[in-house]
Design a protein around this motif. Structure first.
Motif, short mmCIF file in Angstrom:
data_model
loop_
_atom_site.label_atom_id
_atom_site.label_comp_id
_atom_site.label_asym_id
_atom_site.label_seq_id
_atom_site.Cartn_x
_atom_site.Cartn_y
_atom_site.Cartn_z
N LEU A 1 13.82 -14.14 -4.43
CA LEU A 1 14.40 -13.23 -3.64
C LEU A 1 13.80 -12.81 -2.21
CD1 LEU A 1 16.23 -10.61 -5.77
CD2 LEU A 1 17.48 -12.82 -4.79
N PHE A 2 12.42 -12.42 -2.28
CA PHE A 2 11.68 -11.87 -1.18
C PHE A 2 10.64 -13.03 -0.88
CE2 PHE A 2 12.37 -7.82 -3.97
CZ PHE A 2 13.69 -7.78 -3.36
N GLY A 3 10.20 -13.87 -1.72
CA GLY A 3 9.23 -14.63 -1.41
C GLY A 3 7.85 -13.67 -1.06
N LEU A 4 6.75 -14.46 -0.88
CA LEU A 4 5.58 -13.95 -0.45
C LEU A 4 5.09 -13.79 0.96
CD1 LEU A 4 3.11 -15.62 -3.23
CD2 LEU A 4 3.77 -13.24 -3.05
N LYS A 5 4.82 -12.50 1.50
CA LYS A 5 4.75 -12.23 2.79
C LYS A 5 3.24 -12.78 3.17
CE LYS A 5 5.10 -8.75 6.51
NZ LYS A 5 6.32 -9.61 7.14
N GLN A 6 3.11 -14.05 3.96
CA GLN A 6 1.84 -14.53 4.18
C GLN A 6 1.08 -13.94 5.39
OE1 GLN A 6 1.90 -18.99 3.59
NE2 GLN A 6 3.75 -18.82 2.61
N GLY A 7 -0.17 -13.64 5.00
CA GLY A 7 -0.76 -13.41 6.22
C GLY A 7 -1.45 -14.51 6.97
N PRO B 1 1.28 -10.73 -10.92
CA PRO B 1 0.86 -10.10 -9.58
C PRO B 1 1.44 -10.90 -8.44
CG PRO B 1 -1.06 -10.45 -11.09
CD PRO B 1 0.09 -11.16 -11.78
N PHE B 2 1.90 -12.02 -8.56
CA PHE B 2 2.67 -12.55 -7.61
C PHE B 2 3.97 -11.88 -7.37
CE2 PHE B 2 -0.04 -16.54 -7.87
CZ PHE B 2 -0.06 -16.79 -6.48
N VAL C 1 7.46 -7.74 -4.02
CA VAL C 1 7.89 -6.51 -3.88
C VAL C 1 7.32 -5.94 -2.85
CG1 VAL C 1 8.67 -4.57 -5.04
CG2 VAL C 1 9.01 -6.81 -6.13
N LEU C 2 5.86 -5.60 -2.95
CA LEU C 2 5.03 -5.02 -1.87
C LEU C 2 5.24 -5.46 -0.38
CD1 LEU C 2 1.89 -4.15 -4.02
CD2 LEU C 2 3.81 -2.67 -3.43
N GLY C 3 5.44 -6.70 -0.44
CA GLY C 3 5.47 -7.52 0.61
C GLY C 3 6.91 -7.21 1.48
N LYS C 4 8.04 -7.04 0.70
CA LYS C 4 9.35 -6.64 1.13
C LYS C 4 9.40 -5.34 1.55
CE LYS C 4 13.88 -7.14 1.52
NZ LYS C 4 14.74 -7.85 2.89
N LEU C 5 8.74 -4.27 0.45
CA LEU C 5 8.93 -2.90 0.94
C LEU C 5 7.90 -2.44 1.90
CD1 LEU C 5 9.67 -1.57 -2.75
CD2 LEU C 5 11.23 -2.12 -0.93
N SER D 1 -12.25 2.61 -1.92
CA SER D 1 -12.77 1.83 -0.90
C SER D 1 -11.80 1.59 0.13
CB SER D 1 -12.63 0.18 -1.56
OG SER D 1 -11.24 -0.05 -1.61
N GLY D 2 -12.15 0.69 1.29
CA GLY D 2 -11.50 0.60 2.50
C GLY D 2 -10.24 -0.07 2.36
N ALA D 3 -9.29 -0.06 3.49
CA ALA D 3 -8.09 -0.68 3.31
C ALA D 3 -8.06 -2.18 3.16
CB ALA D 3 -7.22 -0.24 4.53
N SER D 4 -9.21 -2.78 3.67
CA SER D 4 -9.30 -4.25 3.70
C SER D 4 -9.31 -4.86 2.40
CB SER D 4 -10.61 -4.83 4.71
OG SER D 4 -11.71 -4.11 3.92
N ILE D 5 -9.87 -4.18 1.29
CA ILE D 5 -9.79 -4.68 0.00
C ILE D 5 -9.01 -4.01 -1.17
CG2 ILE D 5 -12.32 -5.44 0.33
CD1 ILE D 5 -13.43 -3.23 -1.23
N LYS D 6 -8.09 -3.18 -0.69
CA LYS D 6 -7.38 -2.36 -1.69
C LYS D 6 -6.38 -3.43 -2.29
CE LYS D 6 -7.16 2.46 -0.04
NZ LYS D 6 -7.56 3.02 -1.43
N ASP D 7 -5.85 -4.19 -1.46
CA ASP D 7 -4.88 -5.24 -1.97
C ASP D 7 -5.43 -6.21 -3.11
OD1 ASP D 7 -2.92 -4.11 -0.55
OD2 ASP D 7 -3.03 -5.53 1.09
#
Length: 296
Positions: A27-33, A169-170, A175-179, A254-260
């Protein structure tokens, strides 16, 4: 407590979680960086941070296209935009400083579309190579235990278990990418590969105990597997809890850069522990049962 004996419960839980993950991906796919799509990432810190709307209007003169602006913490802000040359990069920093006071650049990355496509292709290739190598390795290691289950079947079950552990995790990141516009990049792929290694290690520990018990004990195959799972249960749980505590500390502090990255590991390690105990071994038992019924 029986584990193999009530395996239908564990299968139902996995079907719900894996099915939900696949549904979220479809439904949402992955939001690619920008690692995969190409573009520029500018990460800055303001003394007086503006709202994303104000920052976007301020940079409108640069015609940056579909720019995505995300506040981070109390003072920081992420700008994701089309690829920038160094001149435009410096002009943007100057414009932000002139408009909002002191601006400190924390990070700047710029990746072209061709590089992003190559990274995406290599990431998928790496996952495929890992799966094939695992199958070959486990089939070789378990070659002396060919009854009642062929050695290569342990490898197939291990791969199924690993797929179970990475698809969740995918799905979560879809879901996190969509929201919340959470994007995946090469750190996420690194986390997935790490999860695969952790999960497979945990599964092989259980399988190895099954192998030892098959060689040195008697009884039905299902009972031997049940005993083997119980013998390794607390070892797997204790190892995972200590790992999860460390990862939780990384995620929280940790910093925001490695939270995900940390979040992907937390989810993957938890599902990996679950699958090695409640999915992989029951699947081996059921595969043996299906084979025996087929011969009859």
């Amino acid at each position: 407590m029986k584990i193999i004996g009530v395996r239908k419960i564990w299968y139902a839980i996995s079907i719900l979680t894996v099915g939900g993950s696949i549904l979220a991906l479809s439904l949402f796919g992955l939001k690619q960086g920008i690692d995969f799509t190409g573009g520029s990432l500018l990460f800055v810190r303001f003394d007086q941070r503006p709202t994303p709307e104000v920052a976007e209007k301020t940079l409108a003169e640069f015609n940056l296209g579909g720019m995505v602006i995300q506040p981070v913490g109390e003072q920081d802000m992420n700008f994701r935009m089309q690829s920038l040359n160094e001149e435009t990069h410096q002009l943007i920093l100057k414009k932000l400083a002139d408009s909002f006071g002191t601006v400190t650049e924390l990070q700047f990355n710029s990746i072209g579309p061709s590089v992003g496509k190559e990274l995406r292709s290599k990431s998928l290739t790496a996952l495929l190579i890992v799966f094939i190598t695992i199958l070959m390795y486990i089939a070789w290691v378990f070659r002396k235990v060919s009854a009642p289950v062929k050695s290569w079947k342990y490898g197939v079950v291990c791969i199924i278990s690993a797929f179970h552990d990475i698809i969740i995790p995918f799905g979560l990141f879809a879901v996190l990418g969509k929201l919340y516009n959470v994007e995946i990049g090469t750190p996420f792929i690194a986390a997935v590969l790490t999860v695969m290694g952790y999960s497979i290690n945990d599964t092989i520990v259980v399988f190895d105990r099954i192998r030892e018990n098959l060689l040195h004990t008697s009884g039905s195959f299902e009972q031997i597997v049940e005993n083997s799972v119980h013998q390794t249960l607390w070892r797997s749980v204790n190892s995972s809890v200590t790992t999860l505590l460390a990862l939780l500390a990384v995620y929280l502090f940790s910093g925001a850069s490695i939270k995900d990255f940390a979040l992907a590991l937390i989810v993957g390690v938890a599902t990996g522990t679950y699958s090695s105990i409640f999915i992989a071994s029951p699947l081996v038992v059921d595969w043996n049962n299906w084979t025996m019924r087929g011969r009859k």
